[in-house]
Motif scaffolding. Structure first.
Motif, PDB file in Angstrom:
ATOM      1  N   ASN A 279       0.836  -1.187   0.000  1.00  0.00           N
ATOM      2  CA  ASN A 279       0.000   0.000   0.000  1.00  0.00           C
ATOM      3  C   ASN A 279       0.876   1.245   0.000  1.00  0.00           C
ATOM      4  N   GLU A 280       0.379   2.292  -0.624  1.00  0.00           N
ATOM      5  CA  GLU A 280       1.100   3.562  -0.574  1.00  0.00           C
ATOM      6  C   GLU A 280       1.199   4.008   0.882  1.00  0.00           C
ATOM      7  N   THR A 281       2.382   4.424   1.283  1.00  0.00           N
ATOM      8  CA  THR A 281       2.590   4.791   2.679  1.00  0.00           C
ATOM      9  C   THR A 281       3.378   6.087   2.789  1.00  0.00           C
ATOM     10  N   GLY A 318       6.113   3.911  -7.937  1.00  0.00           N
ATOM     11  CA  GLY A 318       5.067   4.503  -8.750  1.00  0.00           C
ATOM     12  C   GLY A 318       4.925   3.781 -10.080  1.00  0.00           C
ATOM     13  N   LYS A 378       4.594  10.529   0.226  1.00  0.00           N
ATOM     14  CA  LYS A 378       4.047   9.194   0.010  1.00  0.00           C
ATOM     15  C   LYS A 378       4.939   8.366  -0.918  1.00  0.00           C
ATOM     16  N   ALA A 380       5.013   4.761  -3.134  1.00  0.00           N
ATOM     17  CA  ALA A 380       4.285   3.630  -3.720  1.00  0.00           C
ATOM     18  C   ALA A 380       5.327   2.670  -4.294  1.00  0.00           C
TER      19      ALA A 380
END
Length: 408
Positions: A279-281, A318, A378, A380
């Motif tokens: 998950n994006e964090t 990304g 963020k 990804a």
């Protein structure tokens, strides 16, 4: 470059020979007055120590006809054409004896002639130590840890997080490896230092960094033992397991990527547990987006149960930047194998590249952290296993502790 050196030497020899036009040849035993760098602007700056490999000018008397030039009794080649009665030009050999290889070196320069010897007190220094890799930056207490690098000689101590000092270690004679047993670091995290006589080297990443804010995922979930949870896992792809009999030496859960029978040029990474999806964090603040990508690295631990010979691991940030990680490609037999031990991998973030000609990770390199970190700090991240021009017969490896750290 060689031509430039030849021209420099020729020019200096003209100067030296012109200064010696009144010499009638040697009239007695040799004498050394001084040693300087082979640079006409620095010939007046004498010194009594240098690193192996340095190109130097020896100035003295009765040096014509020298038969041997020795640094710490190491016989060194010199070109007789660059030997006058008052000067000798010589490269100190890279492998000349130093204190690192012989604690009892005489620290002297000796010139031998048929008329006697000249002795000059001269110390060959060694370069400061450097660390290139640590075998496992997230090892468990009692595990053996190896430090790889250069000039790892004359070590006084190894300093670990929490100001712990290691004085019991084993180093190889080449100065490229030092091993020690890791004590219990508790929750302390920090960089390792090798403190030696000729300098201090610091690791490019912290030890025991499996549960800090640097970590994208350590595969531990809320309520699970072993470490603070840093899951951020999307619950699909490879298997999240905690079987210590399969991959011993970890604190709990890890990601096991096991598959086989994949043909050539197969990019179907979503099949057969061939990916790690997260998950994006939020790992950073927006301020990091102005920093250079080369100052940071992706680190993680990997453990192979089978030799890794063909699979390509596409590490991705990304949708635009990737690295086609092929750890086997430059190794003997095109085979990478950790022998079922956990090994730390470091991938500099500037190695991540855009898509070119439809192939991920082959275009322009990431320049700034803004290329890899989205607004709000963020991140990804994913990894995908694909094949290229060779099939993947069998793949069985585990991954743990994906993290981003500052290396510069």
């Amino acid at each position: 470059m060689k031509q430039n050196i030849r021209l420099l030497l020729a020019g200096l020899m003209i100067v030296l020979l012109a200064a010696c036009t009144k010499d009638d040849g040697p009239s007695g035993p040799p004498v050394i007055h001084r040693v300087s760098l082979l640079d006409s602007s620095k010939m007046d700056s004498a010194f009594v120590r240098a690193l192996p490999g340095a190109l130097i000018l020896i100035t003295g008397e009765n040096l014509q006809g020298a038969t041997h030039v020795l640094f710490n009794n190491f016989d060194s080649y010199f070109n007789q054409a660059y030997n006058t009665n008052t000067h000798i030009i010589i490269n100190i050999p890279e492998n000349a004896t130093t204190e690192a290889t012989d604690r009892n070196v005489p620290n002297e320069l000796r010139i031998k002639t048929d008329r006697g010897d000249a002795v000059f007190k001269f110390t060959l220094d060694i370069p400061p130590p450097a660390i290139t890799q640590i075998s496992n930056e997230n090892a468990l207490p009692g595990d053996s840890v190896l430090i790889f690098g250069s000039s790892l000689w004359l070590i006084n101590k190894i300093t670990l997080p929490g100001n712990r000092e290691i004085t019991q270690f084993s180093a190889n004679p080449e100065g490229t490896r030092v091993g020690f047993k890791l004590p219990d670091l508790g929750t302390d995290t920090g960089r390792l230092s090798v403190v030696a006589k000729y300098g201090t080297a610091v690791s490019n990443g912290p030890l025991n960094d499996h549960q800090s804010g640097d970590v994208i995922s350590n595969f531990t979930n809320d309520g699970e033992a072993g470490e603070l949870p840093r899951l951020n896992w999307a619950w699909w792809g490879a298997d999240r397991i905690n079987d210590a009999t399969k991959f011993p030496g970890t604190r709990g859960f890890y990601l096991n990527c096991v598959f086989g029978g994949v043909g050539v040029n197969n990019g179907a990474w979503w099949e057969g547990g061939r990916s790690g999806n997260f998950n994006e964090t939020v790992l950073f603040t927006d301020a990091i987006r102005t920093r250079q990508a080369s100052d940071y690295a992706l680190k993680f631990e990997v453990n192979t149960k089978e030799p890794w010979t063909t699979a390509v691991c596409v590490l991705r940030f990304g949708e635009n930047f990737a690295v086609r990680w092929k750890p086997w490609s430059s190794l003997p037999g095109n085979s990478f194998h950790t022998e079922n031990t956990w090994t730390t991998v470091t991938v500099q973030l500037s190695a991540f590249k855009t898509v070119a000609d439809g192939v991920e990770g082959t275009g322009a390199s990431a320049a700034s952290m803004a290329d890899l970190v989205a607004a709000g700090g963020k991140v990804a991240f994913t990894f995908r296993m694909v094949s290229e021009d060779k099939p993947i017969e069998v793949f069985n490896a585990a991954f743990d502790n994906f993290r981003i750290v500052k290396i510069k």
